[in-house]
Write a protein that holds these residues in place. Sequence first.
Motif, PDB file in Angstrom:
ATOM      1  N   ALA A  32      -1.710  -8.182  -6.573  1.00  0.00           N
ATOM      2  CA  ALA A  32      -1.401  -9.795  -6.238  1.00  0.00           C
ATOM      3  C   ALA A  32      -0.591 -10.652  -7.393  1.00  0.00           C
ATOM      4  O   ALA A  32       0.521 -11.575  -7.269  1.00  0.00           O
ATOM      5  CB  ALA A  32      -2.309 -10.394  -5.403  1.00  0.00           C
ATOM      6  N   HIS A  33      -0.993 -10.358  -8.559  1.00  0.00           N
ATOM      7  CA  HIS A  33      -0.642 -11.223  -9.860  1.00  0.00           C
ATOM      8  C   HIS A  33       0.560 -11.051 -10.055  1.00  0.00           C
ATOM      9  O   HIS A  33       1.529 -11.872 -10.370  1.00  0.00           O
ATOM     10  CB  HIS A  33      -1.956 -11.001 -10.434  1.00  0.00           C
ATOM     11  CG  HIS A  33      -2.428 -11.976 -10.899  1.00  0.00           C
ATOM     12  ND1 HIS A  33      -3.940 -11.230 -10.527  1.00  0.00           N
ATOM     13  CD2 HIS A  33      -3.001 -13.309 -10.524  1.00  0.00           C
ATOM     14  CE1 HIS A  33      -4.765 -12.711 -10.148  1.00  0.00           C
ATOM     15  NE2 HIS A  33      -4.072 -13.351 -10.286  1.00  0.00           N
ATOM     16  N   THR A  52       0.662  -1.285   0.238  1.00  0.00           N
ATOM     17  CA  THR A  52       0.256   0.201   0.025  1.00  0.00           C
ATOM     18  C   THR A  52       0.797   0.527   0.443  1.00  0.00           C
ATOM     19  O   THR A  52       0.315   2.323   0.139  1.00  0.00           O
ATOM     20  CB  THR A  52      -1.024   0.116   1.711  1.00  0.00           C
ATOM     21  OG1 THR A  52      -0.365  -0.095   2.028  1.00  0.00           O
ATOM     22  CG2 THR A  52      -1.759  -1.114   0.772  1.00  0.00           C
ATOM     23  N   ALA A  98      -6.680  -8.695 -12.225  1.00  0.00           N
ATOM     24  CA  ALA A  98      -7.378  -8.708 -11.344  1.00  0.00           C
ATOM     25  C   ALA A  98      -7.173  -9.486  -9.982  1.00  0.00           C
ATOM     26  O   ALA A  98      -7.549 -11.212 -10.325  1.00  0.00           O
ATOM     27  CB  ALA A  98      -8.645  -8.069 -10.963  1.00  0.00           C
ATOM     28  N   PRO A  99      -6.370  -8.940  -8.780  1.00  0.00           N
ATOM     29  CA  PRO A  99      -6.224  -7.987  -8.786  1.00  0.00           C
ATOM     30  C   PRO A  99      -4.565  -7.653  -9.225  1.00  0.00           C
ATOM     31  O   PRO A  99      -3.762  -9.197  -8.497  1.00  0.00           O
ATOM     32  CB  PRO A  99      -5.841  -8.077  -7.040  1.00  0.00           C
ATOM     33  CG  PRO A  99      -6.394  -9.546  -6.663  1.00  0.00           C
ATOM     34  CD  PRO A  99      -6.364 -10.238  -8.018  1.00  0.00           C
ATOM     35  N   PRO A 100      -5.041  -7.033  -9.747  1.00  0.00           N
ATOM     36  CA  PRO A 100      -3.425  -6.804 -10.806  1.00  0.00           C
ATOM     37  C   PRO A 100      -2.113  -6.793  -9.724  1.00  0.00           C
ATOM     38  O   PRO A 100      -0.495  -7.749  -9.676  1.00  0.00           O
ATOM     39  CB  PRO A 100      -3.572  -5.844 -11.239  1.00  0.00           C
ATOM     40  CG  PRO A 100      -3.794  -5.015 -10.871  1.00  0.00           C
ATOM     41  CD  PRO A 100      -5.117  -5.591  -9.985  1.00  0.00           C
ATOM     42  N   PHE A 145       0.658  -2.954 -14.332  1.00  0.00           N
ATOM     43  CA  PHE A 145      -0.713  -3.440 -14.234  1.00  0.00           C
ATOM     44  C   PHE A 145      -1.406  -4.044 -14.979  1.00  0.00           C
ATOM     45  O   PHE A 145      -2.727  -5.148 -15.310  1.00  0.00           O
ATOM     46  CB  PHE A 145      -1.110  -2.786 -12.845  1.00  0.00           C
ATOM     47  CG  PHE A 145      -0.552  -3.135 -11.230  1.00  0.00           C
ATOM     48  CD1 PHE A 145       0.787  -3.581 -11.104  1.00  0.00           C
ATOM     49  CD2 PHE A 145      -0.657  -2.296 -10.473  1.00  0.00           C
ATOM     50  CE1 PHE A 145       0.803  -4.120  -9.892  1.00  0.00           C
ATOM     51  CE2 PHE A 145      -0.731  -2.579  -9.602  1.00  0.00           C
ATOM     52  CZ  PHE A 145       0.973  -3.753  -8.929  1.00  0.00           C
TER      53      PHE A 145
END
Length: 106
Positions: free
Chosen positions: A90-91, A69, A86-88, A81
């Motif tokens: 994390a991927h 964050t 999604a969620p970019p 991203f």
Amino acid sequence: MHNSFARAFNKRHRLSGHLFQGRYWDSLIESREDFIYVSRYIHLNPVEARMVQHPAAFEWSSYAAFVSTKTNPHITTIRTFSYFPAPPAAHYQAFVETDAVPTDMI
């Protein structure tokens, strides 16, 4: 001064050319795959150099802006991203840290 040092270094080590000749390279980024792999390469450089154990631990890396964050006004993650589902974040983190490429990516 630099020139004489380079000549002395080259003579001592039986080398030729500039001191850093061959160490650095460049390559044209021509595809989305190239783009994300270069991004991962950059973020993993401090780990590969054994400066840190995790890419987010390197003080001068932009990696934290990608996977936490933390925000950085000098870093934009939008393009990177855009290549991940999604969620970019994390991927992208999984891609960098485990080489996991989502099947629906790109």
